[in-house]
Design an enzyme around this catalytic site. Structure first.
Site, PDB file in Angstrom:
ATOM      1  CG  MET A 184       0.615  -5.224  -9.338  1.00  0.00           C
ATOM      2  SD  MET A 184      -0.393  -4.380 -10.581  1.00  0.00           S
ATOM      3  CE  MET A 184      -0.808  -2.879  -9.700  1.00  0.00           C
ATOM      4  CB  ILE A 230      -2.793   2.732  -5.064  1.00  0.00           C
ATOM      5  CG1 ILE A 230      -4.171   2.564  -4.409  1.00  0.00           C
ATOM      6  CG2 ILE A 230      -1.966   3.745  -4.278  1.00  0.00           C
ATOM      7  CD1 ILE A 230      -4.115   1.920  -3.050  1.00  0.00           C
ATOM      8  N   GLY A 275       4.751  -0.167 -11.716  1.00  0.00           N
ATOM      9  CA  GLY A 275       4.738  -0.629 -10.327  1.00  0.00           C
ATOM     10  C   GLY A 275       3.796   0.107  -9.402  1.00  0.00           C
ATOM     11  CB  SER A 276       1.156   0.993  -8.363  1.00  0.00           C
ATOM     12  OG  SER A 276       0.546   1.795  -7.383  1.00  0.00           O
ATOM     13  NE  ARG A 277      -1.706  -0.621  -1.438  1.00  0.00           N
ATOM     14  CZ  ARG A 277      -1.627  -0.392  -0.133  1.00  0.00           C
ATOM     15  NH1 ARG A 277      -0.480  -0.044   0.413  1.00  0.00           N
ATOM     16  NH2 ARG A 277      -2.677  -0.528   0.635  1.00  0.00           N
TER      17      ARG A 277
END
EC number: 4.1.1.65
Length: 220
Positions: free
Chosen positions: A99, A157, A187-189
């Site tokens: 993301m 994460i 923002g991350s995943r």
């Protein structure tokens, strides 16, 4: 479209701060009209950028017990066979969705079922696409026994910018496919681990939408 509950306080405080700064600037820097207008324009852009980050758009959720849906908006950056060491301790297929700061950061249940395992891990803030971010970064791990039968593991994460993970599930909860299970700020995943015989329906680099895009089909 509405504003997600995780962003309302941040947006309110940011708005007050920007208004106060602009009022002070106009009061004590009155002659420099051009600079005041530039700063006001930057303030509007900054607030609108933050506003879009916390947006919560309407989604037409697709639900089916043997389909695994994307847990978040973003881009598929990993599809590979890996050894999952925290819960399964065997080989699984990993699908990761990255993301960016401009994506919606709501995280959704990819399947319906019962939460059999949940754990929060404090950790580092490596870049989200770093290979070790899945095991070294701040993260949550959720394992759901899906209505189709197979167990599915998914992780929120944190990345270099994401400094707070929020979750709404606990062990024993019954969860519904497509409903929110958390939020990752800035923002991350999300990693998803499925059985090796799952039929993958996405490709590397593909853009997906949380609760709408089918990642794979599970075999009972």
């Amino acid at each position: 479209m509405k504003i997600h509950k995780e962003g309302r306080r941040i947006l309110f405080v940011t708005l007050l701060v920007l208004l106060a700064l602009n009022l002070l600037l106009n009061r004590y820097n009155g002659p420099n009209v051009a600079f005041n207008r530039i700063f006001a324009g930057i303030s509007v852009i900054a607030f609108l950028t933050l506003l879009q980050f916390f947006r919560s758009p309407f989604r037409r959720l697709l639900t089916h017990e043997d389909l695994l849906l994307a847990p978040a908006d973003g881009k598929v950056v990993v599809i590979e066979e890996v050894y999952e060491s925290e819960y399964f301790e065997d080989a699984r297929r990993q699908i990761s969705v990255f993301m960016s700061p401009i994506n919606v950061h709501i995280t959704r249940n990819p399947v319906s079922g019962i939460v059999r395992y949940f754990k929060y891990h404090p950790g580092k803030y490596l870049l989200a696409w770093h290979p070790k971010s899945s095991t070294d970064n701040e993260r949550t791990t959720v394992v759901v026994e899906s209505d189709a039968g197979p167990l599915v593991l998914f992780r929120q994460i944190a990345g270099a910018m994401a400094r707070r993970i929020v979750w709404y599930v606990n062990e024993g909860d019954e969860v519904s496919q497509g409903e929110e299970f958390g939020f990752i700020k800035f923002g991350s995943r999300v990693d998803v681990f499925v059985p090796l015989d799952a039929d993958i329906k996405v490709t590397l680099g593909q853009k997906v939408k949380g609760g709408e895009t089918v990642l794979c089909q599970l075999k009972g």
